[in-house]
Design a protein around this motif. Structure first.
Motif, PDB file in Angstrom:
ATOM      1  N   THR A  32     -45.111   5.013  48.220  1.00 22.70           N
ATOM      2  CA  THR A  32     -46.303   5.515  47.538  1.00 22.70           C
ATOM      3  C   THR A  32     -46.179   5.315  46.029  1.00 22.70           C
ATOM      4  O   THR A  32     -47.011   5.815  45.274  1.00 22.70           O
ATOM      5  N   GLU A  33     -45.179   4.565  45.564  1.00 21.17           N
ATOM      6  CA  GLU A  33     -44.999   4.315  44.143  1.00 21.17           C
ATOM      7  C   GLU A  33     -46.045   3.336  43.638  1.00 21.17           C
ATOM      8  O   GLU A  33     -46.393   2.364  44.317  1.00 21.17           O
ATOM      9  N   ARG A  34     -46.537   3.577  42.430  1.00 19.39           N
ATOM     10  CA  ARG A  34     -47.541   2.700  41.849  1.00 19.39           C
ATOM     11  C   ARG A  34     -46.973   1.315  41.569  1.00 19.39           C
ATOM     12  O   ARG A  34     -47.626   0.300  41.803  1.00 19.39           O
ATOM     13  N   THR A  35     -45.765   1.260  41.027  1.00 16.16           N
ATOM     14  CA  THR A  35     -45.081  -0.012  40.780  1.00 16.16           C
ATOM     15  C   THR A  35     -43.693   0.082  41.398  1.00 16.16           C
ATOM     16  O   THR A  35     -42.746   0.545  40.759  1.00 16.16           O
ATOM     17  N   PRO A  36     -43.539  -0.313  42.653  1.00 15.13           N
ATOM     18  CA  PRO A  36     -42.233  -0.198  43.309  1.00 15.13           C
ATOM     19  C   PRO A  36     -41.210  -1.111  42.655  1.00 15.13           C
ATOM     20  O   PRO A  36     -41.554  -2.129  42.052  1.00 15.13           O
ATOM     21  N   PRO A  37     -39.946  -0.752  42.743  1.00 14.55           N
ATOM     22  CA  PRO A  37     -38.898  -1.594  42.152  1.00 14.55           C
ATOM     23  C   PRO A  37     -38.840  -2.959  42.829  1.00 14.55           C
ATOM     24  O   PRO A  37     -39.134  -3.108  44.014  1.00 14.55           O
ATOM     25  N   ARG A  38     -38.487  -3.964  42.039  1.00 13.95           N
ATOM     26  CA  ARG A  38     -38.404  -5.326  42.561  1.00 13.95           C
ATOM     27  C   ARG A  38     -37.166  -5.477  43.445  1.00 13.95           C
ATOM     28  O   ARG A  38     -36.042  -5.269  42.999  1.00 13.95           O
ATOM     29  N   THR A  39     -37.420  -5.838  44.681  1.00 13.93           N
ATOM     30  CA  THR A  39     -36.336  -6.060  45.637  1.00 13.93           C
ATOM     31  C   THR A  39     -36.625  -7.334  46.414  1.00 13.93           C
ATOM     32  O   THR A  39     -37.679  -7.969  46.252  1.00 13.93           O
ATOM     33  N   ALA A  40     -35.689  -7.701  47.274  1.00 10.60           N
ATOM     34  CA  ALA A  40     -35.879  -8.914  48.070  1.00 10.60           C
ATOM     35  C   ALA A  40     -36.937  -8.733  49.139  1.00 10.60           C
ATOM     36  O   ALA A  40     -37.500  -9.709  49.638  1.00 10.60           O
ATOM     37  N   VAL A  41     -37.223  -7.484  49.504  1.00 12.08           N
ATOM     38  CA  VAL A  41     -38.271  -7.195  50.483  1.00 12.08           C
ATOM     39  C   VAL A  41     -39.393  -6.440  49.788  1.00 12.08           C
ATOM     40  O   VAL A  41     -39.217  -5.886  48.702  1.00 12.08           O
ATOM     41  N   VAL A  42     -40.557  -6.420  50.426  1.00 17.32           N
ATOM     42  CA  VAL A  42     -41.743  -5.801  49.830  1.00 17.32           C
ATOM     43  C   VAL A  42     -42.163  -4.616  50.687  1.00 17.32           C
ATOM     44  O   VAL A  42     -42.587  -4.798  51.838  1.00 17.32           O
TER      45      VAL A  42
END
Length: 421
Positions: A355-365
């Motif tokens: 539910t984060e507005r800008t989720p952290p950048r990871t290899a999966v979405v």
């Protein structure tokens, strides 16, 4: 000829046609008599007050003329013009053989569209927070589309479309250069491929192509609009063939919808959608053809904030149907969605939602979660007309307001604002 001139021409044609308007047909519930060898031509003015609402379009108004028996008995034509502060749209369409109850149809159509607020947040499932550019864009589209029943069953339907499309990106204000520098490296390179220079402007760029599309659907729903039981399976594939500009790509889409009667007049709707796009010549897919999360599919997300090649979306909705005076069906509903865009859904998909507005950048979405409440109002004497209002709650807070007015001729009328795929 500039697109604004096209829109003015459409308005003039409508004004000329209206000089011989017959008295409006109440609720337009009747049609010309197809059995008459020489049915008279008559026109009917049609307002479109709900086509310009929201920050992308500004204040505006739409109007149109439906033309009956033009060229042949029981044919149907439609001319519309919608003028707003930031968007202008003009459409023409003609169906040689038309019936409101007909499952199959063929429509010749054209559309001119111009906007000065084609917002661009970047490419990818992790857009930079509060970064937005305004692109100016024009689109001209013309072609034919149809739905046919070639297999001897009204449940199995073939969908065919063939359009020639011209898109043009215009010069953009230089004061957006600060926003451009805040984009990630991939988004900057992506825009530079479409004409953006280091000074922060976008030079004029033209793209022209042919879009053939072929689809097949299986439909067991009890009614097309507001069904209470049944299943819809729809698959579609399309290709953009380059004429000018170098873009060439495939798109593949699958839509599933199931409707389960829980109690009398209580219905559970389950939906799933997938869209995959792939470039043929390794050139980037133009921004107007990227997959996006938008409010009409997922109330609760900012329109166009997430854009990439692939899209995956699932949803559920519970609605209660109430009848008022045997005239209106009123359906309050609640629902929720989980969805995301991907560069490659097969490599980046995960079940872990956020539910984060800008989720952290990871290899999966991680899929984004949203909820919404809404109200659908439909007159019982017009089974193809309704109003749908929904307000969503998602990672951006209370946003993604959806206001949809669908008139009787929604199949005949080319899409006004939905120029995205």
């Amino acid at each position: 000829m500039p697109v604004r001139t096209y829109v003015i021409v459409v308005l003039l044609i409508g004004w000329i046609c209206s000089s011989g308007v017959h008295p409006p047909v109440y609720a337009q519930s009747t049609e010309p008599d197809a059995g008459e060898r020489e049915a008279s031509v008559w026109v009917n003015p049609r307002p479109y007050p709900a086509n310009f609402w929201g920050p992308r379009t500004g204040i505006g108004l739409g109007a149109g003329l439906s033309v009956h028996n033009l060229g042949r008995a029981n044919s149907q034509g439609l001319v519309t013009a919608l003028v707003g502060r930031y968007q202008q749209v003009g459409t023409v369409a003609w169906a040689p053989q038309w019936s409101h109850d007909q499952l199959g149809f063929t429509v010749l159509e054209g559309r001119a569209f111009h906007t000065t607020r084609d917002w661009f947040y970047g490419v990818g499932p992790f857009p930079e927070d509060d970064t937005r550019l305004e692109l100016h864009r024009t689109q001209l589209r013309g072609g034919v589309r149809g739905r046919y029943l070639p297999f001897g069953s009204d449940r199995l339907r073939l969908h065919v479309q063939l359009h020639v499309v011209h898109d043009r990106l215009y010069d953009q204000r230089n004061d957006d250069d600060a926003a451009f520098r805040r984009l990630d490296a991939r988004s900057q390179l992506y825009l530079q491929a479409f004409g953006r220079t280091r000074t922060g402007s976008v030079s004029t760029r033209s793209l022209t192509g042919v879009r053939p599309q072929l689809g097949l659907s299986y439909d067991t729903r009890d009614q097309e609009h507001g069904p209470h039981q049944g299943l819809l399976i729809h698959g579609q594939t399309g290709r953009y063939l380059d004429i000018e500009g170098g873009a060439s790509f495939w798109t593949h889409e699958v839509d599933l919808a199931g409707h389960v009667p829980v109690l009398p007049r209580h219905t559970l709707d389950l939906t799933a959608h997938a869209r995959i796009s792939r470039s043929v010549n390794n050139r980037p897919i133009p921004p107007m053809y990227l997959s996006q999360l938008e409010a009409f599919r997922m109330p609760g997300v900012a329109r166009g904030r997430f854009a990439d090649r692939d899209r995956l979306l699932v949803g559920a909705r519970y609605r209660i149907t109430r009848t008022i005076g045997n005239l209106l069906d009123v359906e309050p509903y609640i629902g929720g969605h989980a969805g995301a865009v991907y560069t490659d859904v097969f490599e980046q998909f995960t079940w872990d939602a956020t539910t984060e507005r800008t989720p952290p950048r990871t290899a999966v979405v991680p899929p984004l979660l949203s909820a919404h409440v809404g109200l659908r109002i439909a007159p019982r004497f017009r089974d193809t007309t309704w109003i749908d209002v929904a307000v969503g709650l998602g990672p951006d807070g209370v946003t993604g307001v959806r206001l949809a007015f669908t008139p009787t001729f929604h199949r005949l009328r080319p899409a006004h604002h939905r120029d995205r795929w």
